[in-house]
Scaffold this motif. Structure first.
Motif, PDB file in Angstrom:
ATOM      1  N   GLY B 215       1.101  -2.252   9.097  1.00  0.00           N
ATOM      2  CA  GLY B 215       1.589  -1.161   8.236  1.00  0.00           C
ATOM      3  C   GLY B 215       2.875  -0.537   8.738  1.00  0.00           C
ATOM      4  O   GLY B 215       3.172  -0.546   9.925  1.00  0.00           O
ATOM      5  N   THR B 225       5.991   3.440   2.159  1.00  0.00           N
ATOM      6  CA  THR B 225       5.034   2.328   1.968  1.00  0.00           C
ATOM      7  C   THR B 225       3.719   2.629   2.685  1.00  0.00           C
ATOM      8  O   THR B 225       3.228   1.810   3.467  1.00  0.00           O
ATOM      9  CB  THR B 225       5.633   1.015   2.516  1.00  0.00           C
ATOM     10  N   THR B 228      -0.698   1.117   1.324  1.00  0.00           N
ATOM     11  CA  THR B 228      -0.798  -0.344   1.357  1.00  0.00           C
ATOM     12  C   THR B 228      -2.079  -0.723   2.107  1.00  0.00           C
ATOM     13  O   THR B 228      -2.579   0.078   2.917  1.00  0.00           O
ATOM     14  CB  THR B 228       0.398  -0.966   2.107  1.00  0.00           C
ATOM     15  N   GLN B 415       0.981   9.031   0.822  1.00  0.00           N
ATOM     16  CA  GLN B 415       2.078   8.414   0.067  1.00  0.00           C
ATOM     17  C   GLN B 415       2.731   9.456  -0.850  1.00  0.00           C
ATOM     18  O   GLN B 415       3.960   9.631  -0.845  1.00  0.00           O
ATOM     19  CB  GLN B 415       1.533   7.243  -0.769  1.00  0.00           C
TER      20      GLN B 415
END
Lengths: 302, 424
Positions: B215, B225, B228, B415
């Motif tokens: 990650g 990002t 994920t 996020q």
């Protein structure tokens, strides 16, 4: 020279009050420089969109965005709520503990001087040292409190004092009470010693018991002292920074984030000095209103 | 009375005579202010002292006033100094905080000095992070890679081999976390991380796990990002370590390092600065150093050296002289030996360092591995908002652990919040 153009004859009855003003002037100027000017700058900054403030930079356009953001921010209302909770809990506990210990050490008994010393001791301990002591007592892995609670069977697994919002708040409140109650105690002790013994003697003659003497003589006579002390304790909690900052930094999950911690974080953590100034200004207004309300409810001789 | 008057007159004449002699001498003394948190740090502090000594020898009449400010109060102090118009001439900052100062225009563009002095920064580790708005505003002083230190005796006692991946690592941490004296309180821990303190350190500790899971906070274009599968896995690993108290809770980074050095923690992932602490600890003979079981290792830029922009031109020249000494091949070589850290200069000779620090090659390897994988603690695109971003990540991670939230939901929240912070 005495009759000169620029002479200042302070002996003239009409100018006698000038001397007072002249003597006061340095103090007034000093206060203006170190209190009023920064206050003015803070208020001015709170109406600008400023990241890092510099006095030599041109003024940014006037905006109320900082206040709009502040009043719609859940973090601000959370900080208000945390501050209020701390004020109510810590002030009440300090007053009860302070009054109780003052009544205790006001009695005549063997070792009273030593007892008075122990009561006042936390007040003499510097705040940061007190915080370090409490941080060790409440250490989640190696702290004294977990060991005591486990030994006494109160808990079956250790408490993560600084990882649990409720526990962290309790630790902060406990530390503040420990640090704050001696001040109340000392003030109350001074107040107790100013109550004439005749009052108690007369009450005893009338058959009043200890509780009645406390309610009808001690507390009414202590009201002025208690009123001032309560306001001072309350303002101390409002502005206190080091206890919370060193113990929890305002966490976890903002459970101990007061207005002063929020102001610091916004100014020096996130470099939003305009927004931080807005929080500071609102905190000042709340302090003034709270102090005024308490003063207005106090007796006339306060 | 007459004697008294005479003595006053004589005293006045003497003072006047002294001042006429002393004033020109005083006028010749110029002072450069240098504020640093590393002053008392063993190794690196000694290195800075040697740089200052060399500078003062080369520039007679110029003194460096070296002041220590604690790391915890560093950003506040430097902000106040700059905002008050009295910045230190030689600027030493952490690599995650210099951007705020550069953004204010407080750091001088070093390109003319680099060009005129011929300082070759090709291959200088982490130097690309010093570019601000296309200009080099600083020189990177350290780019590091994490090492893995473990207490061999503790692992042997449990029949555990040094872990080489996450599964082995967490299994070992579980087995090594125990209550050794039977008082009901665990007093030996599998691993150690800071879980109390600032967001920056919390983020670094957490990144050990998110990087190994693949990650990243942002991509190369600065796009967030976090939501994920890789980041979710990384967050789940962090939750497993902290929620199960495989690390002591609520300790600062310094406290966990000391606990490891004293034999209360079995495994530790940390930067090159861990080694001097190990050497002072009670368990120093039991500790071994190896390659981290995670890939890529956490690494990144650490601290920078720069120049205040609002100082006179002649002072700027002196500050550059100081920077030139610190970045010279000789002093970069000394840095490796004295600080037991990887010098950023590719021209530094590390033979002496290898002799003094047995695992020096490993430090170089992990720094290179982190650099090759493009790892840095400061996410691209969030440099200016780093403090706020790090605080948000810390709070959401704490929420995940305290409220036992699903890492998937936490990643989605992070996020959204990171995107909002980036848009500010």
């Amino acid at each position: 020279m005495a009759g000169g153009r620029f002479s200042l004859d302070l002996a003239r009855p009409s100018r006698q009050h000038w001397l007072g003003y002249i003597l006061l002037a340095p103090a007034v100027l000093l206060i203006a420089a170190i209190i009023i000017y920064p206050l003015f700058v803070s208020v001015d900054l709170s109406f600008q969109n400023v990241g890092i403030a510099r006095l030599d930079q041109p003024r940014r356009p006037f905006t109320t965005a900082n206040y709009e953001r502040l009043f719609t921010s859940p973090d601000f209302w959370n900080a208000c709520w945390v501050t209020l909770k701390l004020i109510v809990i810590v002030t009440s506990a300090c007053c009860l503990l302070g009054l109780g210990t003052a009544l205790l050490v006001n009695n005549r008994f063997k070792g009273r001087s030593l007892a008075r010393l122990f009561v006042a001791m936390p007040w003499a301990v510097p705040e940061v040292i007190a915080v370090v002591i409490f941080a060790w007592i409440f250490d989640s892995s190696f702290g004294l409190m977990n060991w005591i609670f486990l030994s006494l069977g109160f808990i079956d697994k250790t408490i993560n004092w600084f990882s649990d919002p409720t526990a962290a708040f309790a630790v902060v409140a406990t530390t503040m009470v420990w640090k704050g109650y001696p001040f109340v105690s000392i003030m109350c002790l001074a107040g107790l010693q100013s109550i004439p013994d005749d009052y108690y003697a007369a009450a005893r003659v009338d058959g009043a018991n200890a509780w009645q003497r406390l309610i009808h003589i001690t507390l009414p006579n202590l009201r002025p002292v208690l009123g001032v002390t309560t306001i001072l304790v309350m303002l101390w909690i409002f502005r206190d920074f080091s206890i919370i900052y060193v113990l929890t930094g305002g966490g976890p999950l903002k459970a101990t984030q007061t207005l002063s911690i929020m102001t610091y974080e916004q100014a020096f953590g996130f470099f939003r000095m305009g927004y931080a100034s807005a929080i500071g200004v609102v905190t000042l207004i709340i302090c003034v209103i709270a102090a005024k309300l308490m003063m207005s409810r106090a007796p006339e001789n306060l | 009375m007459r004697n008294s008057l005479k003595s006053w007159v004589l005293g006045g004449v003497a003072a006047l005579a002294l001042s006429t002699v002393a004033l020109p001498a005083l006028a010749q003394t110029k002072t450069l202010k240098f504020v640093s948190w590393q002053k008392d740090e063993r190794g690196v502090g000694d290195w800075w002292a040697s740089v200052i000594k060399e500078f003062e020898t080369k520039n007679p009449g110029v003194k460096v006033e070296w002041t220590k400010v604690e790391r915890g109060a560093y950003a506040d102090t430097m902000t106040t100094l700059f905002a008050g118009g009295k910045p230190p001439e030689i600027v030493h900052l952490a690599s995650f905080e210099f951007q705020k100062f550069a953004d204010q225009g407080w750091l001088e563009d070093l390109s003319p000095y680099i060009k005129s002095s011929g300082l070759n920064l090709d291959g200088w580790a982490g130097q690309s992070s010093c570019q601000w708005k296309g200009k080099p505003v600083c020189i990177m002083m350290l780019y590091f890679g994490n090492i893995f230190a473990y207490n061999e005796e503790m692992l042997k006692k449990e029949g555990i081999a040094p872990p080489t991946n996450w599964a082995e690592y967490v299994a070992a941490a579980r087995k090594l976390t125990k209550d050794t004296n039977g008082d009901g309180i665990p007093d030996q821990f599998g691993t150690g991380h800071e879980t109390k303190g600032g967001g920056g350190q919390y983020l670094s500790e957490l990144m050990n796990y998110t990087l190994d899971a693949g990650g990243r906070w942002t991509d190369n274009n600065g796009k967030v990002t976090i939501n994920t599968p890789q980041m979710i896995e990384g967050l789940a690993r962090w939750k497993e370590v902290v929620k199960n108290s495989l690390t002591p809770r609520d300790l600062t980074a310094g406290e966990t390092r000391q606990m490891f050095a004293d034999g209360r923690i079995a495994m530790k992932l940390d930067g090159p600065w861990l080694y001097p602490i190990i050497l002072r600890g009670k368990a120093k003979d039991q500790i071994k150093i190896a390659a981290p079981p995670f890939n890529p290792p956490l690494g990144g830029s650490s601290n920078i050296l720069g120049m205040a922009s609002e100082i006179p031109a002649d002072t700027k020249k002196l500050v550059w002289d100081f920077i030139a000494i610190a970045t010279s091949d000789k002093f970069q070589t000394d840095y490796a030996t004295l600080a037991a850290s990887t010098p950023p200069s590719p021209r530094a000779k590390t033979d002496g360092a290898k002799a003094a620090t047995p695992h020096f090659d490993l430090l170089v390897q992990t720094a290179q591995a982190a650099s090759k994988a493009g790892v840095d603690r400061i996410p691209k695109g969030l440099e200016i908002q780093y403090n706020e971003f790090a605080k948000m990540i810390m709070e959401e991670s704490q929420r995940m652990i305290i409220q036992d939230l699903d890492p998937k939901a936490v990643a989605a929240t992070m996020q959204a919040k990171a995107e909002a912070i980036q848009k500010q």
